[in-house]
Design a protein around this motif. Sequence first.
Motif, PDB file in Angstrom:
ATOM      1  N   ASP A  58      60.781  71.927  69.983  1.00 40.93           N
ATOM      2  CA  ASP A  58      59.547  71.523  69.332  1.00 40.93           C
ATOM      3  C   ASP A  58      58.456  71.500  70.407  1.00 40.93           C
ATOM      4  O   ASP A  58      58.723  71.712  71.595  1.00 40.93           O
ATOM      5  CB  ASP A  58      59.700  70.174  68.628  1.00 40.93           C
ATOM      6  CG  ASP A  58      60.133  69.057  69.570  1.00 40.93           C
ATOM      7  OD1 ASP A  58      60.031  69.220  70.799  1.00 40.93           O
ATOM      8  OD2 ASP A  58      60.565  68.018  69.063  1.00 40.93           O
ATOM      9  N   GLU A 113      56.736  69.082  71.757  1.00 38.92           N
ATOM     10  CA  GLU A 113      56.899  68.063  72.790  1.00 38.92           C
ATOM     11  C   GLU A 113      57.964  68.451  73.814  1.00 38.92           C
ATOM     12  O   GLU A 113      57.791  68.210  75.015  1.00 38.92           O
ATOM     13  CB  GLU A 113      57.256  66.712  72.154  1.00 38.92           C
ATOM     14  CG  GLU A 113      56.097  66.039  71.448  1.00 38.92           C
ATOM     15  CD  GLU A 113      55.889  66.493  70.008  1.00 38.92           C
ATOM     16  OE1 GLU A 113      55.002  65.937  69.344  1.00 38.92           O
ATOM     17  OE2 GLU A 113      56.603  67.400  69.551  1.00 38.92           O
ATOM     18  N   THR A 114      59.043  69.064  73.359  1.00 41.70           N
ATOM     19  CA  THR A 114      60.090  69.502  74.283  1.00 41.70           C
ATOM     20  C   THR A 114      59.557  70.579  75.223  1.00 41.70           C
ATOM     21  O   THR A 114      59.807  70.545  76.437  1.00 41.70           O
ATOM     22  CB  THR A 114      61.310  70.024  73.504  1.00 41.70           C
ATOM     23  OG1 THR A 114      61.798  68.979  72.668  1.00 41.70           O
ATOM     24  CG2 THR A 114      62.408  70.482  74.444  1.00 41.70           C
ATOM     25  N   ASP A 144      53.411  63.661  70.384  1.00 45.13           N
ATOM     26  CA  ASP A 144      54.118  62.395  70.609  1.00 45.13           C
ATOM     27  C   ASP A 144      54.455  62.336  72.098  1.00 45.13           C
ATOM     28  O   ASP A 144      55.414  62.954  72.561  1.00 45.13           O
ATOM     29  CB  ASP A 144      55.384  62.345  69.752  1.00 45.13           C
ATOM     30  CG  ASP A 144      56.159  61.053  69.915  1.00 45.13           C
ATOM     31  OD1 ASP A 144      55.915  60.306  70.885  1.00 45.13           O
ATOM     32  OD2 ASP A 144      57.046  60.809  69.071  1.00 45.13           O
ATOM     33  N   ASN A 200      55.727  60.066  73.907  1.00 47.86           N
ATOM     34  CA  ASN A 200      57.047  59.527  74.226  1.00 47.86           C
ATOM     35  C   ASN A 200      58.091  60.639  74.231  1.00 47.86           C
ATOM     36  O   ASN A 200      58.984  60.659  75.080  1.00 47.86           O
ATOM     37  CB  ASN A 200      57.444  58.425  73.240  1.00 47.86           C
ATOM     38  CG  ASN A 200      56.625  57.164  73.435  1.00 47.86           C
ATOM     39  OD1 ASN A 200      56.239  56.827  74.549  1.00 47.86           O
ATOM     40  ND2 ASN A 200      56.329  56.485  72.338  1.00 47.86           N
ATOM     41  N   LYS A 201      57.976  61.579  73.307  1.00 48.15           N
ATOM     42  CA  LYS A 201      58.904  62.711  73.281  1.00 48.15           C
ATOM     43  C   LYS A 201      58.665  63.646  74.466  1.00 48.15           C
ATOM     44  O   LYS A 201      59.612  64.208  75.015  1.00 48.15           O
ATOM     45  CB  LYS A 201      58.762  63.478  71.961  1.00 48.15           C
ATOM     46  CG  LYS A 201      59.368  62.759  70.774  1.00 48.15           C
ATOM     47  CD  LYS A 201      59.165  63.522  69.479  1.00 48.15           C
ATOM     48  CE  LYS A 201      60.065  64.733  69.409  1.00 48.15           C
ATOM     49  NZ  LYS A 201      59.955  65.432  68.097  1.00 48.15           N
ATOM     50  N   GLU A 238      60.288  61.974  77.447  1.00 44.97           N
ATOM     51  CA  GLU A 238      61.750  62.098  77.363  1.00 44.97           C
ATOM     52  C   GLU A 238      62.198  63.522  77.702  1.00 44.97           C
ATOM     53  O   GLU A 238      63.182  63.725  78.424  1.00 44.97           O
ATOM     54  CB  GLU A 238      62.251  61.700  75.972  1.00 44.97           C
ATOM     55  CG  GLU A 238      63.746  61.696  75.863  1.00 44.97           C
ATOM     56  CD  GLU A 238      64.441  60.771  76.854  1.00 44.97           C
ATOM     57  OE1 GLU A 238      65.530  61.141  77.345  1.00 44.97           O
ATOM     58  OE2 GLU A 238      63.906  59.691  77.172  1.00 44.97           O
ATOM     59  N   ALA A 239      61.472  64.516  77.213  1.00 41.41           N
ATOM     60  CA  ALA A 239      61.806  65.907  77.531  1.00 41.41           C
ATOM     61  C   ALA A 239      61.622  66.183  79.020  1.00 41.41           C
ATOM     62  O   ALA A 239      62.409  66.913  79.626  1.00 41.41           O
ATOM     63  CB  ALA A 239      60.948  66.859  76.698  1.00 41.41           C
TER      64      ALA A 239
END
Length: 114
Positions: free
Chosen positions: A20, A22-23, A82, A84-85, A88-89
């Motif tokens: 996605d 964000e990743t 996002d 936060n995503k 994390e990614a």
Amino acid sequence: MRDLNVTAVHQHTNISEAFDLETLLGALYVLEGSSLGARILYVRAKELGLNEEFGARHLAGQAHSDGFRRFLEILDAAPNVDMNKVVEASRSAFGLAERAFQGNCECMMPRRSI
């Protein structure tokens, strides 16, 4: 690695093909952000006699990149991200890099005429 007589160790990593936004942004943060560190390392490598032709090709390419600036432009323009995503990614990408470099490697600097 050839310049330093180091054998590359190929690591097999299972990377998902489903990304996605964000990743992708998280991975780009790590990849493009590495150019900032490469600038510092390239200066130090040149002090050791390494350069874009011997021993520091990879650093020279990264050090001269403007990819991080372009990444920030993309991040700023991305709609409804996002963060936060993205963070994390980014952590996942850092973890992948860390695992790739955990192997012990001893290398001797080959002699060469300057």
